[in-house]
Design an enzyme around this catalytic site. Structure first.
Site, PDB file in Angstrom:
ATOM      1  N   PRO A 121       0.796  -1.229   0.000  1.00  0.00           N
ATOM      2  CA  PRO A 121       0.000   0.000   0.000  1.00  0.00           C
ATOM      3  C   PRO A 121       0.828   1.279   0.000  1.00  0.00           C
ATOM      4  O   PRO A 121       1.880   1.349   0.643  1.00  0.00           O
ATOM      5  CB  PRO A 121      -0.831  -0.110   1.287  1.00  0.00           C
ATOM      6  CG  PRO A 121      -0.100  -1.081   2.135  1.00  0.00           C
ATOM      7  CD  PRO A 121       0.556  -2.041   1.198  1.00  0.00           C
ATOM      8  N   ASN A 122       0.328   2.243  -0.724  1.00  0.00           N
ATOM      9  CA  ASN A 122       0.864   3.614  -0.818  1.00  0.00           C
ATOM     10  C   ASN A 122       2.148   3.720  -1.646  1.00  0.00           C
ATOM     11  O   ASN A 122       2.623   4.821  -1.906  1.00  0.00           O
ATOM     12  CB  ASN A 122       1.086   4.214   0.584  1.00  0.00           C
ATOM     13  CG  ASN A 122      -0.202   4.306   1.362  1.00  0.00           C
ATOM     14  OD1 ASN A 122      -1.163   4.886   0.874  1.00  0.00           O
ATOM     15  ND2 ASN A 122      -0.249   3.719   2.548  1.00  0.00           N
ATOM     16  N   ARG A 181       5.401  10.911  -2.660  1.00  0.00           N
ATOM     17  CA  ARG A 181       5.097  10.598  -1.268  1.00  0.00           C
ATOM     18  C   ARG A 181       6.339  10.792  -0.402  1.00  0.00           C
ATOM     19  O   ARG A 181       7.331  10.073  -0.556  1.00  0.00           O
ATOM     20  CB  ARG A 181       4.653   9.140  -1.180  1.00  0.00           C
ATOM     21  CG  ARG A 181       4.409   8.665   0.220  1.00  0.00           C
ATOM     22  CD  ARG A 181       4.295   7.141   0.284  1.00  0.00           C
ATOM     23  NE  ARG A 181       4.034   6.716   1.642  1.00  0.00           N
ATOM     24  CZ  ARG A 181       4.219   5.492   2.103  1.00  0.00           C
ATOM     25  NH1 ARG A 181       4.663   4.551   1.289  1.00  0.00           N
ATOM     26  NH2 ARG A 181       3.980   5.207   3.350  1.00  0.00           N
ATOM     27  N   TYR A 215      11.367   8.529   1.344  1.00  0.00           N
ATOM     28  CA  TYR A 215      11.320   7.418   0.390  1.00  0.00           C
ATOM     29  C   TYR A 215      12.043   7.673  -0.931  1.00  0.00           C
ATOM     30  O   TYR A 215      12.096   6.787  -1.780  1.00  0.00           O
ATOM     31  CB  TYR A 215       9.850   7.046   0.119  1.00  0.00           C
ATOM     32  CG  TYR A 215       9.118   6.602   1.369  1.00  0.00           C
ATOM     33  CD1 TYR A 215       9.544   5.479   2.084  1.00  0.00           C
ATOM     34  CD2 TYR A 215       8.021   7.308   1.861  1.00  0.00           C
ATOM     35  CE1 TYR A 215       8.896   5.073   3.236  1.00  0.00           C
ATOM     36  CE2 TYR A 215       7.361   6.904   3.012  1.00  0.00           C
ATOM     37  CZ  TYR A 215       7.799   5.792   3.696  1.00  0.00           C
ATOM     38  OH  TYR A 215       7.165   5.392   4.841  1.00  0.00           O
ATOM     39  N   ASN A 275       7.981  -5.488  -0.786  1.00  0.00           N
ATOM     40  CA  ASN A 275       7.872  -4.359   0.145  1.00  0.00           C
ATOM     41  C   ASN A 275       6.408  -4.282   0.569  1.00  0.00           C
ATOM     42  O   ASN A 275       5.571  -3.771  -0.177  1.00  0.00           O
ATOM     43  CB  ASN A 275       8.304  -3.052  -0.516  1.00  0.00           C
ATOM     44  CG  ASN A 275       8.274  -1.889   0.488  1.00  0.00           C
ATOM     45  OD1 ASN A 275       7.691  -2.016   1.562  1.00  0.00           O
ATOM     46  ND2 ASN A 275       8.879  -0.779   0.130  1.00  0.00           N
ATOM     47  N   ALA A 313       3.008  -0.630   5.060  1.00  0.00           N
ATOM     48  CA  ALA A 313       2.569  -0.658   6.463  1.00  0.00           C
ATOM     49  C   ALA A 313       2.024  -2.019   6.889  1.00  0.00           C
ATOM     50  O   ALA A 313       1.983  -2.324   8.093  1.00  0.00           O
ATOM     51  CB  ALA A 313       1.515   0.421   6.690  1.00  0.00           C
ATOM     52  N   GLU A 368      12.062  -9.538   2.293  1.00  0.00           N
ATOM     53  CA  GLU A 368      11.331  -8.323   2.688  1.00  0.00           C
ATOM     54  C   GLU A 368      12.242  -7.112   2.476  1.00  0.00           C
ATOM     55  O   GLU A 368      13.384  -7.124   2.938  1.00  0.00           O
ATOM     56  CB  GLU A 368      10.938  -8.440   4.162  1.00  0.00           C
ATOM     57  CG  GLU A 368      10.175  -7.236   4.682  1.00  0.00           C
ATOM     58  CD  GLU A 368       9.920  -7.322   6.191  1.00  0.00           C
ATOM     59  OE1 GLU A 368       9.590  -8.422   6.692  1.00  0.00           O
ATOM     60  OE2 GLU A 368      10.067  -6.285   6.858  1.00  0.00           O
ATOM     61  N   HIS A 403      12.579  -2.664   2.415  1.00  0.00           N
ATOM     62  CA  HIS A 403      12.032  -1.346   2.741  1.00  0.00           C
ATOM     63  C   HIS A 403      12.988  -0.282   2.237  1.00  0.00           C
ATOM     64  O   HIS A 403      14.214  -0.415   2.379  1.00  0.00           O
ATOM     65  CB  HIS A 403      11.844  -1.186   4.253  1.00  0.00           C
ATOM     66  CG  HIS A 403      10.882  -2.185   4.805  1.00  0.00           C
ATOM     67  ND1 HIS A 403       9.528  -2.050   4.670  1.00  0.00           N
ATOM     68  CD2 HIS A 403      11.089  -3.347   5.465  1.00  0.00           C
ATOM     69  CE1 HIS A 403       8.934  -3.096   5.213  1.00  0.00           C
ATOM     70  NE2 HIS A 403       9.862  -3.901   5.709  1.00  0.00           N
ATOM     71  N   ARG A 446      12.996   4.585  12.795  1.00  0.00           N
ATOM     72  CA  ARG A 446      11.764   5.385  12.754  1.00  0.00           C
ATOM     73  C   ARG A 446      10.884   5.082  13.975  1.00  0.00           C
ATOM     74  O   ARG A 446      11.392   4.641  14.989  1.00  0.00           O
ATOM     75  CB  ARG A 446      11.059   5.126  11.416  1.00  0.00           C
ATOM     76  CG  ARG A 446      11.941   5.510  10.211  1.00  0.00           C
ATOM     77  CD  ARG A 446      11.244   5.284   8.895  1.00  0.00           C
ATOM     78  NE  ARG A 446      10.057   6.145   8.760  1.00  0.00           N
ATOM     79  CZ  ARG A 446       9.105   5.944   7.837  1.00  0.00           C
ATOM     80  NH1 ARG A 446       9.208   4.936   6.988  1.00  0.00           N
ATOM     81  NH2 ARG A 446       8.077   6.755   7.782  1.00  0.00           N
TER      82      ARG A 446
HETATM   83  C1  DQA Z   1       8.090   1.151   3.989  1.00  0.00           C
HETATM   84  C2  DQA Z   1       8.160   1.322   5.515  1.00  0.00           C
HETATM   85  C3  DQA Z   1       6.787   1.141   6.138  1.00  0.00           C
HETATM   86  O1  DQA Z   1       6.866   1.342   7.550  1.00  0.00           O
HETATM   87  C4  DQA Z   1       5.813   2.160   5.567  1.00  0.00           C
HETATM   88  O2  DQA Z   1       4.529   1.939   6.096  1.00  0.00           O
HETATM   89  C5  DQA Z   1       5.798   2.141   4.078  1.00  0.00           C
HETATM   90  C6  DQA Z   1       7.067   2.091   3.365  1.00  0.00           C
HETATM   91  C7  DQA Z   1       9.466   1.451   3.324  1.00  0.00           C
HETATM   92  O3  DQA Z   1       9.657   1.016   2.200  1.00  0.00           O
HETATM   93  O4  DQA Z   1      10.318   2.120   3.920  1.00  0.00           O
HETATM   94  O5  DQA Z   1       4.745   2.258   3.459  1.00  0.00           O
HETATM   95  O6  DQA Z   1       7.753  -0.186   3.694  1.00  0.00           O
END
Ligand code: DQA
Length: 152
Positions: free
Chosen positions: A11-12, A19, A24, A75, A78, A99, A101, A108
């Site tokens: 998501p996102n 964003r 990021y 990735n 959240a 995984e 990020h 964080r």
């Molecule tokens: C993320 C880290 C997550 O905590 C966050 O909710 C994201 C992006 C990252 O790529 O740093 O959406 O996965």
């Protein structure tokens, strides 16, 4: 036979580029996918990228990957910190999943320090921006035996 890997974004992450670029980076998801595809191709590996903002859709994509992929770089956004359902999906596929990020989640907010998924993944890469994906791909290709062992 050519190995195939899934690059999955949660998501996102469709909003990358605009964003929170200080957290990021400024590359769009499409640009990251193109860089990742080219990186995989250099090792004769086919990469297919997918993104969803929906937990169930991500689960469906992982289930479908059982039938075509040798592994995945994921990735989960959240959902990393909340989703037992995605964790179960990774276990159910029995595919090696890395995984990744973009940000260093451990530097964080405390709720980002916990990953529901990490225990069922083969590894985790955090904090290197778009390069996290390339490092994740290399880690996965190492596990799949695609990358050569070092000559000692
Ligand atoms: C993320 C880290 C997550 O905590 C966050 O909710 C994201 C992006 C990252 O790529 O740093 O959406 O996965």
């Amino acid at each position: 036979m050519t190995k195939k890997i899934l690059l999955l974004h949660g998501p996102n992450l469709n909003l990358l580029g605009t964003r929170e670029p200080d957290v990021y980076g400024s590359l769009t998801l499409e640009q990251i996918n193109r860089i990742a595809e080219a990186h995989a191709r250099r090792h004769d590996v086919e990469l297919r990228a997918e993104q969803s903002n929906h937990e169930g859709a991500l689960i469906d994509i992982l289930h479908a990957a059982r039938n075509w992929a040798d592994g995945a770089v994921f990735n989960p956004g959240a959902y990393t910190h909340t989703s037992i359902a995605l964790r179960d999906a990774i276990s159910a596929t029995a595919l090696p999943v890395v995984e990744v990020h973009l940000s260093n989640v451990h530097a964080r907010e405390p709720f980002r320090h916990v990953s529901m998924l990490a225990p069922v993944c083969v590894g985790q890469v955090v904090g290197f921006g778009w390069r996290s994906y390339l490092l994740g791909i290399d880690g996965l290709l190492g596990k799949l035996g695609v990358l050569p062992e070092p000559e000692l």
